[in-house]
Design a protein around this motif. Sequence first.
Motif, PDB file in Angstrom:
ATOM      1  N   PRO A 145       0.822  -1.224   0.000  1.00  0.00           N
ATOM      2  CA  PRO A 145       0.000   0.000   0.000  1.00  0.00           C
ATOM      3  C   PRO A 145       0.852   1.267   0.000  1.00  0.00           C
ATOM      4  O   PRO A 145       0.493   2.263  -0.623  1.00  0.00           O
ATOM      5  CB  PRO A 145      -0.808  -0.113   1.298  1.00  0.00           C
ATOM      6  N   MET A 146       2.000   1.218   0.665  1.00  0.00           N
ATOM      7  CA  MET A 146       2.830   2.417   0.810  1.00  0.00           C
ATOM      8  C   MET A 146       3.430   2.865  -0.514  1.00  0.00           C
ATOM      9  O   MET A 146       3.431   4.051  -0.835  1.00  0.00           O
ATOM     10  CB  MET A 146       3.955   2.098   1.805  1.00  0.00           C
ATOM     11  N   LEU A 147       3.933   1.909  -1.305  1.00  0.00           N
ATOM     12  CA  LEU A 147       4.699   2.297  -2.486  1.00  0.00           C
ATOM     13  C   LEU A 147       3.810   2.708  -3.641  1.00  0.00           C
ATOM     14  O   LEU A 147       4.167   3.593  -4.418  1.00  0.00           O
ATOM     15  CB  LEU A 147       5.602   1.148  -2.931  1.00  0.00           C
ATOM     16  N   LEU A 169       0.320   3.336  -3.364  1.00  0.00           N
ATOM     17  CA  LEU A 169      -0.946   3.920  -2.935  1.00  0.00           C
ATOM     18  C   LEU A 169      -2.112   3.013  -3.312  1.00  0.00           C
ATOM     19  O   LEU A 169      -3.004   3.399  -4.050  1.00  0.00           O
ATOM     20  CB  LEU A 169      -1.122   5.322  -3.535  1.00  0.00           C
ATOM     21  N   ARG A 180      -3.493   3.699  -6.846  1.00  0.00           N
ATOM     22  CA  ARG A 180      -3.748   5.077  -7.252  1.00  0.00           C
ATOM     23  C   ARG A 180      -2.631   5.597  -8.144  1.00  0.00           C
ATOM     24  O   ARG A 180      -2.838   6.461  -8.991  1.00  0.00           O
ATOM     25  CB  ARG A 180      -3.811   5.982  -5.994  1.00  0.00           C
ATOM     26  N   ARG A 181      -1.429   5.085  -7.930  1.00  0.00           N
ATOM     27  CA  ARG A 181      -0.272   5.604  -8.643  1.00  0.00           C
ATOM     28  C   ARG A 181      -0.085   4.794  -9.921  1.00  0.00           C
ATOM     29  O   ARG A 181       0.284   3.625  -9.876  1.00  0.00           O
ATOM     30  CB  ARG A 181       0.936   5.402  -7.737  1.00  0.00           C
ATOM     31  N   ARG A 182      -0.335   5.409 -11.066  1.00  0.00           N
ATOM     32  CA  ARG A 182      -0.386   4.650 -12.312  1.00  0.00           C
ATOM     33  C   ARG A 182       0.913   4.701 -13.102  1.00  0.00           C
ATOM     34  O   ARG A 182       0.993   4.133 -14.187  1.00  0.00           O
ATOM     35  CB  ARG A 182      -1.527   5.161 -13.209  1.00  0.00           C
ATOM     36  N   LEU A 183       1.931   5.408 -12.632  1.00  0.00           N
ATOM     37  CA  LEU A 183       3.141   5.563 -13.444  1.00  0.00           C
ATOM     38  C   LEU A 183       3.930   4.257 -13.502  1.00  0.00           C
ATOM     39  O   LEU A 183       3.857   3.447 -12.593  1.00  0.00           O
ATOM     40  CB  LEU A 183       4.048   6.639 -12.832  1.00  0.00           C
ATOM     41  N   ASP A 223       6.793   1.680 -12.938  1.00  0.00           N
ATOM     42  CA  ASP A 223       7.631   1.615 -11.750  1.00  0.00           C
ATOM     43  C   ASP A 223       8.349   0.266 -11.726  1.00  0.00           C
ATOM     44  O   ASP A 223       7.712  -0.777 -11.778  1.00  0.00           O
ATOM     45  CB  ASP A 223       6.749   1.782 -10.508  1.00  0.00           C
ATOM     46  N   LYS A 244      13.892   0.809  -3.848  1.00  0.00           N
ATOM     47  CA  LYS A 244      13.232   1.868  -3.079  1.00  0.00           C
ATOM     48  C   LYS A 244      14.052   2.234  -1.847  1.00  0.00           C
ATOM     49  O   LYS A 244      14.207   3.411  -1.511  1.00  0.00           O
ATOM     50  CB  LYS A 244      11.836   1.418  -2.625  1.00  0.00           C
ATOM     51  N   LYS A 256      15.430   9.545  -7.751  1.00  0.00           N
ATOM     52  CA  LYS A 256      15.589   9.091  -9.138  1.00  0.00           C
ATOM     53  C   LYS A 256      16.914   9.528  -9.728  1.00  0.00           C
ATOM     54  O   LYS A 256      17.299   9.052 -10.802  1.00  0.00           O
ATOM     55  CB  LYS A 256      14.415   9.575  -9.989  1.00  0.00           C
TER      56      LYS A 256
END
Lengths: 430, 147
Positions: A211-213, A215, A277-280, A282, A339, A364
């Motif tokens: 969940p943290m990485l 969202l 939630r984070r769609r980029l 990764d 990470k 990054k």
Amino acid sequence: MSQAGLAFEQAPPLGAPLRLFLIAPWFLVIAALAAIPSAGDWTAGRWTPAALGLTHLLTLGFLDTVMAGALLQMLPVLIGSPLPQVRPVAWLAYGGLGLGSPLLAAGLALGRPPLLDAGLLALAVAWLPFLVAGAVSLARAPAVAAATRAGMRHAWLGLALTVGLGLYLGGGLAGLWPLASPVEFTRLHAAWGLLGWLLMLVVGVAYQVVPMLQLTPPYPAPMTRWLASLLLALLAAYSAQTFLIEHATADLAGWLGFGAAIAWFAFATLRLQNRRRRRLPDTTLDFWRLAMACLWLAVLFAPLALFAPEPWRDPSQVVLGLVFIVGFAVSVVAGMLYKIVPFLAWFHLQAQTGARAGTIPNMKEMIPDAAARRHLMLHLAALLLVLPAPFLPAWLSAPGLLLLAASGYVLWRNLDQARRLFLQYGGRLD
Amino acid sequence: MSPIADLLSTDHIHCDALFADAEEATAERDWAAAGRIFADFRGAMDRHLAAEEDTLFPAFEARTGMRGGPTQVMRAEHEQMRGLLEQMQTAVERHNDAAYLGLAETLLMLMRQHNMKEEQILYPLSDQALGDDAALVGTLDQTLHPA
């Protein structure tokens, strides 16, 4: 009110985990290279000396070395309770795993008792203080972080049993004492090591970091409440069965139980990641997805390894080991490193120098996406080529193993780039 | 009953959602949307940090007598967040998506490990010490959700 739970600031200096992270990839490189000349041996079965040696290079040298480093850092954050005496514990883990892993692996592969003795001694020096410090940290952890704390406690038990059984078996092989039931205790050593320690730790950590990485929503409550305890109960039942009933029956029950638990975890993780939630794009996310796919593959493939007729069974067991160790565990660990390391490098650098954001490299810039993705591609290609190796002529495993060695080298170079930037911008490791 | 944990943890989720939307707009180089959503995100962050620093932490310190420990670490990490937010603002204004995404990745890790410590340790302890203080909870609520 628990004071230990409030000691956020007692995180170790960057050097403590980073030293462990930076030696680990070399054991991946050494294991891959050593597997090329010994391919005729290890592809034949998991009990061959070469397979035993290579397994320990991968598990102790690569996986455990990273996991020990990550725990030094993550216990204060995940369960609100730091490891006592973290600096000496970290140094002993570094020296003990760094020396003990190759010595033990060489002792197993070559059948040399003096190497086994030295390896076991070094590993005891690494693990016993780590286990004691871990027990203190877990005992002091406040009651609030319940699900993760339970996972960590079970993983601690898994590690303690794995180390205890490993010392007993290794000492017996080295001729220090007679071994009772070596086959049964070896089955238990492997089961507790791979499922009770490695998988259990990944499960406990996943509840927090998935969940943290990305969202995502949290893991479903029944899973966080029951899965770790279910795994523990399955391991206890499997251990008892190993001594009481026929191994084939214990294997069938084990496959049904562990298979269901593992498939449930992998499915839930992939489903959460799909709802992120984070769609980029990764790289860590892709390493995790590969790892979860390999868990499914392991569950589906296990019947062949356990119940296939004789000529198929031995190579199938090697494939199963490769799927779980290289496909699942190495992928998760590599994903996490991409990470943890750039974040810690940035965090310590900022805290030490008080530099304004923008004047020091961000995550990054510490390790660029493209560099991490090169590692992912090499790892994936290596995995695809190495997995069928036990069913093919030995020399055909060489290209995949060379790619695996290259992937280990690229991982080291990526992590080392973060270290070099950290020092270049005035960071102090200790 | 855990009114402090509920209020502030829910606000973490709100901030995370704005973070994700701003990051996505930036990745798509939709600068009009990115500027607007980032402003919302930064505003929500400012209110959250202010609620903790001006209301929760002083009350927690006064009630528990712990001044040098957890709240000091939380304040230091808040400063690190403010530094990153400042640079992200500059990146949005200069339409520099690469810089923004690197800073955003860093902020997310900082923010989430920070939130984890708060949600697992500090908020439950705050509820134990201060959860029955309705005036304090009301002030936190107003700071987070101004009329």
